[in-house]
Design a protein around this motif. Structure first.
Motif, PDB file in Angstrom:
ATOM      1  N   MET A 139     -90.309 -35.924 -32.155  1.00 41.28           N
ATOM      2  CA  MET A 139     -89.161 -35.843 -31.251  1.00 41.28           C
ATOM      3  C   MET A 139     -87.863 -35.948 -32.042  1.00 41.28           C
ATOM      4  SD  MET A 139     -88.384 -38.119 -27.852  1.00 41.28           S
ATOM      5  CE  MET A 139     -88.028 -39.651 -28.733  1.00 41.28           C
ATOM      6  N   PRO A 140     -86.922 -35.042 -31.823  1.00 36.72           N
ATOM      7  CA  PRO A 140     -85.604 -35.172 -32.467  1.00 36.72           C
ATOM      8  C   PRO A 140     -84.841 -36.336 -31.842  1.00 36.72           C
ATOM      9  CG  PRO A 140     -85.988 -32.930 -31.667  1.00 36.72           C
ATOM     10  CD  PRO A 140     -87.014 -33.804 -31.044  1.00 36.72           C
ATOM     11  N   ARG A 141     -84.325 -37.222 -32.697  1.00 36.62           N
ATOM     12  CA  ARG A 141     -83.580 -38.371 -32.241  1.00 36.62           C
ATOM     13  C   ARG A 141     -82.078 -38.054 -32.235  1.00 36.62           C
ATOM     14  NH1 ARG A 141     -86.795 -43.026 -31.670  1.00 36.62           N
ATOM     15  NH2 ARG A 141     -87.537 -42.504 -29.629  1.00 36.62           N
ATOM     16  N   ARG A 142     -81.457 -38.206 -31.079  1.00 36.29           N
ATOM     17  CA  ARG A 142     -80.051 -37.865 -30.900  1.00 36.29           C
ATOM     18  C   ARG A 142     -79.164 -38.788 -31.726  1.00 36.29           C
ATOM     19  NH1 ARG A 142     -77.112 -35.399 -26.581  1.00 36.29           N
ATOM     20  NH2 ARG A 142     -74.924 -35.291 -27.221  1.00 36.29           N
ATOM     21  N   ASP A 143     -78.246 -38.196 -32.463  1.00 37.51           N
ATOM     22  CA  ASP A 143     -77.217 -38.934 -33.189  1.00 37.51           C
ATOM     23  C   ASP A 143     -75.943 -38.864 -32.364  1.00 37.51           C
ATOM     24  OD1 ASP A 143     -75.299 -39.953 -34.881  1.00 37.51           O
ATOM     25  OD2 ASP A 143     -76.008 -38.884 -36.658  1.00 37.51           O
ATOM     26  N   THR A 144     -75.582 -39.978 -31.755  1.00 35.59           N
ATOM     27  CA  THR A 144     -74.436 -39.982 -30.834  1.00 35.59           C
ATOM     28  C   THR A 144     -73.107 -39.766 -31.551  1.00 35.59           C
ATOM     29  OG1 THR A 144     -74.340 -42.399 -30.987  1.00 35.59           O
ATOM     30  CG2 THR A 144     -75.617 -41.447 -29.165  1.00 35.59           C
ATOM     31  N   ARG A 145     -73.130 -39.830 -32.870  1.00 36.38           N
ATOM     32  CA  ARG A 145     -71.888 -39.600 -33.615  1.00 36.38           C
ATOM     33  C   ARG A 145     -71.559 -38.115 -33.761  1.00 36.38           C
ATOM     34  NH1 ARG A 145     -73.987 -42.826 -38.733  1.00 36.38           N
ATOM     35  NH2 ARG A 145     -75.713 -41.448 -38.159  1.00 36.38           N
ATOM     36  N   VAL A 146     -72.541 -37.263 -33.496  1.00 37.08           N
ATOM     37  CA  VAL A 146     -72.329 -35.824 -33.646  1.00 37.08           C
ATOM     38  C   VAL A 146     -71.575 -35.293 -32.424  1.00 37.08           C
ATOM     39  CG1 VAL A 146     -73.447 -33.574 -33.870  1.00 37.08           C
ATOM     40  CG2 VAL A 146     -74.388 -35.566 -35.056  1.00 37.08           C
ATOM     41  N   ILE A 147     -70.488 -34.594 -32.652  1.00 36.24           N
ATOM     42  CA  ILE A 147     -69.686 -34.013 -31.580  1.00 36.24           C
ATOM     43  C   ILE A 147     -70.430 -32.805 -31.013  1.00 36.24           C
ATOM     44  CG2 ILE A 147     -67.488 -32.900 -30.997  1.00 36.24           C
ATOM     45  CD1 ILE A 147     -66.271 -34.466 -33.356  1.00 36.24           C
ATOM     46  N   GLU A 148     -70.449 -32.707 -29.691  1.00 39.57           N
ATOM     47  CA  GLU A 148     -71.165 -31.598 -29.071  1.00 39.57           C
ATOM     48  C   GLU A 148     -70.202 -30.493 -28.668  1.00 39.57           C
ATOM     49  OE1 GLU A 148     -71.526 -32.768 -24.383  1.00 39.57           O
ATOM     50  OE2 GLU A 148     -73.069 -33.574 -25.725  1.00 39.57           O
TER      51      GLU A 148
END
Length: 549
Positions: free
Chosen positions: A428-437
């Motif tokens: 499962m890919p783990r979301r990096d909340t620091r990445v701007i969407e």
């Protein structure tokens, strides 16, 4: 209810789904796979679209499969030839036996406890046996789910709410659902639109119609290519088919990347060159400035491809005319424009585009909780953040769809083989909340703007960014490490707490053997590439990830 279990379930038996199945057959032997297809036949788009002149808008050396040489002279192929190619490929690899026709997947739920997907599908009446005739839905389970149903709504194309449409005495149709037996011979036909479908329809309809008018609110860029690739055909005569196909494919890939890059870097120059070619094809007296001069730069929307100048020749001969204006309303006998001009018509074709739809409308759930695609982020353009054991094939919009789909299929096979070797049950890919969407597609086309808010997002840096570049994706997807610090693996279930918490810091340095195993599954190399060499050159990674499994 009996639930059949499979290792992999593929959604869709079109060009992409058949390609995915063939990759599994070649590179994951022994895996039990199933293809769920809502319609009653193979082909997807190429079986659904039956309008006159339907054809590819990419060359078949890149739209076709990397593993299945295109052997016909025409590179810009007719829809029927493409359909035959897909069906022949399915038969040749034996994956046609994997298909359950008339099974439309409507819901898929991942169970963390069971570590599998359960898919609910509706059965078409024609496919029901006496034993199941009383039940509309059936269920299947699988370890890995692969969405290959494209990105548009098969049931409905986009039809604007035209003022006065009910007053029109003729036929108003959408090309996505062309009426069987519709005869345009001797009729006055208006084609509304300026995209790929419109530029395909006009030359085909003009062969027998009394008159054809292409009515556009605003122009598109239209470029012509020969329907036959002289170089590719020459290679096929002199070299074995697989080698000739590979060389022709790479030639067209590199040319496409070059022209796209030049258009984006020098848009004014590209605009002028496209207009110059159109003027040459249409004659010096034709008003190219009005009818072929878009408001946007090249590749802000997809360019329209026509084979052998057929649209330009049709317009120049007088068999069809181009009108650039806005619709005021329909009348009993045609369409009245904002300029006051009324265009007479017996048939109006609203070639006004598609409705985008994620996963063909299938609902995706994790432990019974619906997944909102717009709240997820795409990992490598093929997996979704926090959604286990799931991938989706989503091709290029600035090149042939199949180029990216092929890379995705090879990656999925490589991933499945790696998990089997290491006894991992879940990835499962783990979301990096620091990445701007940002939106998944940076495209200004109407069909994209109408629906993109319902699709997953992309990020501003890898592995969350979608590049629309085959060379970059080839290096990243085919030769990149599987354990990159973002894709997490587990032999058990991922905990909900770990999913929502900040990722732990852990050392994921890999040994030389690990890097070769992760990045060098030679069974899915393709194109003669030496994946092991690429893996040996990769630097050991240290990244944030969850310490699971």
């Amino acid at each position: 209810m009996t639930v059949e279990h499979f290792d992999v379930v593929i959604i869709g038996a079109g060009l992409t789904g058949i390609g995915a199945a063939c990759h599994l057959k070649m590179h994951c032997p022994g895996r039990r796979a199933l293809i769920l297809e809502g319609r009653e036949t193979i082909g997807g788009t190429w079986d659904l679209f039956r309008y006159p002149g339907v054809r590819s808008d990419s060359d078949m050396y890149t739209l076709g499969y990397s593993f299945r040489p295109w052997r016909q002279a025409k590179a810009i192929a007719d829809g029927g030839a493409i359909l035959d190619y897909v069906r022949d490929t399915a038969r040749a690899y034996g994956v046609d036996r994997w298909i359950r026709f008339g099974h439309r997947a409507v819901r898929a739920n991942w169970s963390a406890a069971a570590r599998l997907w359960t898919i609910e599908a509706t059965r078409a009446e024609a496919t029901r046996t006496e034993a199941t005739r009383s039940g509309e839905r059936v269920q299947f389970s699988c370890n890995f789910l692969f969405g290959c149903s494209g990105y548009y709504n098969y049931a409905d194309g986009y039809m604007p709410d035209y003022a006065g449409a009910g007053d029109f005495a003729g036929s108003l149709i959408h090309p996505q659902h062309w009426p069987p037996g519709l005869d345009g011979a001797g009729k006055r036909i208006i084609v509304i639109g300026s995209g790929a479908t419109a530029v395909t329809l006009v030359p085909a309809l003009a062969q027998t119609a009394h008159s054809v008018t292409m009515l556009q609110r605003s122009p598109s860029y239209v470029v012509s290519l020969p329907s036959e690739d002289v170089i590719a055909n020459g290679l096929r005569k002199r070299l074995p088919a697989p080698l000739a196909h590979r060389l022709a494919r790479w030639k067209n890939v590199l040319l496409g990347i070059y022209f796209y890059s030049e258009a984006r870097r020098r848009p004014d120059r590209a605009r002028a060159r496209i207009a110059e070619l159109a003027q040459k094809a249409l004659g010096t007296d034709y008003d190219v400035g009005t009818h072929f001069n878009p408001r946007y730069n090249p590749w802000d929307q997809r360019l329209c491809l026509v084979p052998d100048n057929n649209l330009f020749e049709t317009l120049r001969s007088g068999k069809a005319q181009m009108v650039t204006d806005e619709i005021d309303r329909f009348t009993e006998h045609g369409i009245r424009l904002r300029s006051g001009v009324e265009l007479p018509a017996d048939i109006v074709v609203s070639a006004t585009g598609l409705r985008m739809q994620f996963l063909g409308g299938m609902e995706l759930c994790v432990d019974g909780v619906p997944v909102d695609p717009a709240r997820t982020m795409t990992y490598r353009g093929m997996m979704l953040s926090e959604v286990p054991n799931f991938a989706i094939a989503f091709g290029y919009i600035n090149a042939s769809w199949t180029l990216k789909a092929d890379l995705t299929c090879a990656y999925v096979c490589r991933l499945l083989n790696f998990m089997k070797r290491r006894n991992y049950a879940v990835c499962m890919p783990r979301r990096d909340t620091r990445v701007i969407e940002r939106p998944l597609l940076d495209f200004s086309s109407g069909y994209v703007r109408r629906s993109i808010d319902g699709f997953p997002r992309q990020g501003t840096r890898k592995p969350w960014q979608v590049y629309q570049n085959y060379l970059f994706d080839l290096l990243s997807i085919r030769f990149g490490l599987l354990r990159d610090g973002t894709l997490a693996f587990s032999r058990g279930a991922f905990s909900r707490a770990a999913s929502s918490a900040a990722p732990e810091r852990c050392d994921v340095r890999e040994t030389h053997a690990d890097r070769v195993e992760d990045g060098a599954d030679k069974s899915v190399q393709g194109n003669g590439g030496r994946v092991g060499d690429a893996a040996r050159l990769a630097r050991p990674a240290r990244a944030d990830t969850a310490a699971l499994g």
